[in-house]
Design a protein around this motif. Sequence first.
Motif, PDB file in Angstrom:
ATOM      1  N   GLU A  61       0.991  -1.180   0.318  1.00 10.74           N
ATOM      2  CA  GLU A  61       0.027   0.109  -0.106  1.00 10.74           C
ATOM      3  C   GLU A  61       1.132   1.430   0.008  1.00 10.74           C
ATOM      4  N   THR A  62       1.893   1.246   0.390  1.00 11.05           N
ATOM      5  CA  THR A  62       2.707   1.920   1.100  1.00 11.05           C
ATOM      6  C   THR A  62       3.261   2.647  -0.637  1.00 11.05           C
ATOM      7  N   LEU A  63       3.509   1.521  -1.121  1.00  8.80           N
ATOM      8  CA  LEU A  63       4.633   1.705  -2.752  1.00  8.80           C
ATOM      9  C   LEU A  63       3.672   2.015  -3.401  1.00  8.80           C
ATOM     10  N   SER A  64       2.439   1.726  -3.008  1.00  8.02           N
ATOM     11  CA  SER A  64       1.420   2.742  -4.395  1.00  8.02           C
ATOM     12  C   SER A  64       1.470   4.256  -4.605  1.00  8.02           C
ATOM     13  N   PHE A  65       1.137   4.316  -2.536  1.00  3.71           N
ATOM     14  CA  PHE A  65       1.064   5.920  -2.652  1.00  3.71           C
ATOM     15  C   PHE A  65       2.390   6.242  -3.100  1.00  3.71           C
ATOM     16  N   ILE A  66       3.393   6.174  -2.905  1.00  2.00           N
ATOM     17  CA  ILE A  66       4.212   6.456  -3.997  1.00  2.00           C
ATOM     18  C   ILE A  66       4.274   6.044  -4.936  1.00  2.00           C
ATOM     19  N   PHE A  67       4.055   5.353  -5.769  1.00  4.21           N
ATOM     20  CA  PHE A  67       3.946   5.433  -7.111  1.00  4.21           C
ATOM     21  C   PHE A  67       3.035   6.169  -7.744  1.00  4.21           C
ATOM     22  N   ALA A  68       1.938   6.518  -7.068  1.00  8.52           N
ATOM     23  CA  ALA A  68       0.688   7.295  -7.484  1.00  8.52           C
ATOM     24  C   ALA A  68       0.783   8.766  -7.244  1.00  8.52           C
ATOM     25  N   GLY A  69       2.108   8.971  -6.098  1.00  6.69           N
ATOM     26  CA  GLY A  69       2.443  10.629  -6.215  1.00  6.69           C
ATOM     27  C   GLY A  69       3.380  10.866  -6.892  1.00  6.69           C
ATOM     28  N   ILE A  70       4.778   9.695  -7.639  1.00  5.78           N
ATOM     29  CA  ILE A  70       5.564  10.800  -8.662  1.00  5.78           C
ATOM     30  C   ILE A  70       5.159  10.588  -9.943  1.00  5.78           C
ATOM     31  N   ILE A  71       4.053   9.668 -10.313  1.00  6.16           N
ATOM     32  CA  ILE A  71       3.648   9.679 -11.771  1.00  6.16           C
ATOM     33  C   ILE A  71       3.744  10.765 -12.392  1.00  6.16           C
ATOM     34  N   PRO A  72       2.426  11.924 -11.385  1.00 11.36           N
ATOM     35  CA  PRO A  72       2.191  13.097 -12.293  1.00 11.36           C
ATOM     36  C   PRO A  72       2.972  13.429 -12.658  1.00 11.36           C
ATOM     37  N   ILE A  73       4.483  13.630 -11.937  1.00  8.76           N
ATOM     38  CA  ILE A  73       5.645  14.526 -12.138  1.00  8.76           C
ATOM     39  C   ILE A  73       6.121  14.622 -13.968  1.00  8.76           C
ATOM     40  N   SER A 231       1.574  30.379 -13.010  1.00  9.69           N
ATOM     41  CA  SER A 231       1.050  29.394 -11.180  1.00  9.69           C
ATOM     42  C   SER A 231      -0.025  29.305 -11.577  1.00  9.69           C
ATOM     43  N   LEU A 232      -1.353  28.964 -12.450  1.00  9.40           N
ATOM     44  CA  LEU A 232      -2.244  28.669 -12.823  1.00  9.40           C
ATOM     45  C   LEU A 232      -1.370  27.262 -13.537  1.00  9.40           C
ATOM     46  N   LEU A 233      -0.663  26.929 -13.998  1.00  5.54           N
ATOM     47  CA  LEU A 233      -0.139  25.955 -14.318  1.00  5.54           C
ATOM     48  C   LEU A 233      -0.134  24.983 -13.154  1.00  5.54           C
ATOM     49  N   ARG A 234       0.318  24.785 -11.385  1.00  2.93           N
ATOM     50  CA  ARG A 234       0.910  24.223 -10.298  1.00  2.93           C
ATOM     51  C   ARG A 234      -0.602  24.947  -9.385  1.00  2.93           C
ATOM     52  N   ILE A 235      -1.706  25.781  -9.945  1.00  2.00           N
ATOM     53  CA  ILE A 235      -2.485  25.574  -9.420  1.00  2.00           C
ATOM     54  C   ILE A 235      -4.114  24.742  -9.725  1.00  2.00           C
ATOM     55  N   VAL A 236      -3.654  24.960 -11.103  1.00  2.00           N
ATOM     56  CA  VAL A 236      -5.405  23.771 -11.385  1.00  2.00           C
ATOM     57  C   VAL A 236      -4.437  22.641 -12.186  1.00  2.00           C
ATOM     58  N   PHE A 237      -3.842  23.079 -13.654  1.00  2.00           N
ATOM     59  CA  PHE A 237      -3.220  22.294 -14.624  1.00  2.00           C
ATOM     60  C   PHE A 237      -2.753  20.787 -13.467  1.00  2.00           C
ATOM     61  N   LEU A 238      -1.639  21.011 -12.725  1.00  2.83           N
ATOM     62  CA  LEU A 238      -1.503  20.180 -11.994  1.00  2.83           C
ATOM     63  C   LEU A 238      -2.048  18.813 -11.648  1.00  2.83           C
ATOM     64  N   PRO A 239      -2.888  19.979 -10.099  1.00  5.74           N
ATOM     65  CA  PRO A 239      -3.986  18.828  -9.294  1.00  5.74           C
ATOM     66  C   PRO A 239      -4.717  17.977  -9.799  1.00  5.74           C
ATOM     67  N   ILE A 240      -4.887  18.570 -11.029  1.00  8.56           N
ATOM     68  CA  ILE A 240      -6.442  18.182 -12.234  1.00  8.56           C
ATOM     69  C   ILE A 240      -5.983  16.801 -13.013  1.00  8.56           C
ATOM     70  N   LEU A 241      -4.231  16.880 -12.832  1.00  9.95           N
ATOM     71  CA  LEU A 241      -4.025  15.843 -13.901  1.00  9.95           C
ATOM     72  C   LEU A 241      -4.172  14.780 -13.246  1.00  9.95           C
ATOM     73  N   ALA A 242      -3.301  15.240 -11.677  1.00 10.26           N
ATOM     74  CA  ALA A 242      -3.226  14.112 -10.990  1.00 10.26           C
ATOM     75  C   ALA A 242      -3.758  13.347 -10.032  1.00 10.26           C
ATOM     76  N   LEU A 243      -5.304  14.561 -10.682  1.00 18.24           N
ATOM     77  CA  LEU A 243      -6.544  13.149  -9.883  1.00 18.24           C
ATOM     78  C   LEU A 243      -7.051  13.122 -10.555  1.00 18.24           C
ATOM     79  N   ALA A 244      -6.920  13.207 -11.999  1.00 22.68           N
ATOM     80  CA  ALA A 244      -7.115  11.750 -13.192  1.00 22.68           C
ATOM     81  C   ALA A 244      -6.282  10.626 -13.011  1.00 22.68           C
ATOM     82  N   ILE A 245      -4.725  11.134 -13.327  1.00 24.51           N
ATOM     83  CA  ILE A 245      -4.837  10.056 -12.727  1.00 24.51           C
ATOM     84  C   ILE A 245      -4.822   8.717 -11.415  1.00 24.51           C
ATOM     85  N   LEU A 246      -4.705   9.524 -10.178  1.00 25.42           N
ATOM     86  CA  LEU A 246      -4.965   8.903  -9.093  1.00 25.42           C
ATOM     87  C   LEU A 246      -6.676   8.149  -8.859  1.00 25.42           C
TER      88      LEU A 246
END
Length: 309
Positions: A61-73, A231-246
């Motif tokens: 479960e921990t490794l899944s959390f780590i992997f899910a966090g890194i992928i969006p970058i 700033s919108l890239l950090r505020i909006v785009f990356l979180p939305i991308l992370a949300l989709a990947i997660l």
Amino acid sequence: MTDVLIGTSIPILFLIVTGFLSRKVGILKQGDERVLSAYVYFFALPALFFVDLAETSFVAETLSFIFAGIIPIFVVVAIYVLLYAIFRFSKNTLYLITLSTVFGSLAFFGIPFITFAFPAGQSEQLATLAAATIGIAAIAVSITVLEFYRLGESPKMEGLKQVAKGLSRNPLIISILLGILVSVVGLEVPSPAAAFLHMLGGTTSAVAVFMLGAFLYGKEYVNLKKAFGLSLLRIVFLPILALAILMLFNLPSMEHSVLVLMHGMPVAVSLSVLSQRYNFYKETIASLTLISSVGAIIYLNIWLLILGA
């Protein structure tokens, strides 16, 4: 939910304002924020990273959390490189949008915000794990980009050597790797040492946010319109991308929320320091730091509402 929003916004706002006023009234002088930054960077954060990771069990479960966090970058970098290949905009534009997106204040701002938003004991460990693992990827990408920028058209291999050399000496990365090693090997940190490290690491949140306020005072802020767009890239785009990947991962609600929020943290203060060192869009980066940091008090709480956290 209202209690959570107040509980995250008010303490952080007060700490930022207190740091800002400490400069304005002369309690701290120009350059004093570097002392606070050095304390957090070389002492408090390494202690926090090491002890929390040493006490983390690296199960599936921990490794899944780590992997899910890194992928969006890496996904966002791949998207930018693809857009660069298609539209052939300048390399400097590619470097600027990449840094504006991936180099977030995961430790200095992210850990305090998460611990305020989720008072449960597990939140600090999750925030630390996310900051440590996502941070390694983001730092590696960011330093590589800056080295490539400095090299210009020179051979890139020399830049990669400098990146590897710098990362091998980074106190945050060293503490992260040591903490993971201690956990994987199964060693136990002696109680007195663990207590000391928890006390030292526990100062990270307050000192880091206070330092942000001190840092923001007296800077020259120009190109605000351009900085807001970035700033919108950090505020909006990356979180939305992370949300989709997660959505591809079956993570518990709290872990899901922590990762999305981490990818929406404001641009790191250290990016302004690096922009000075590399002579990289210094004024724009300073404005970007201001807009994303001050705006975080509002937009991160909006993300909390969206996530239902």
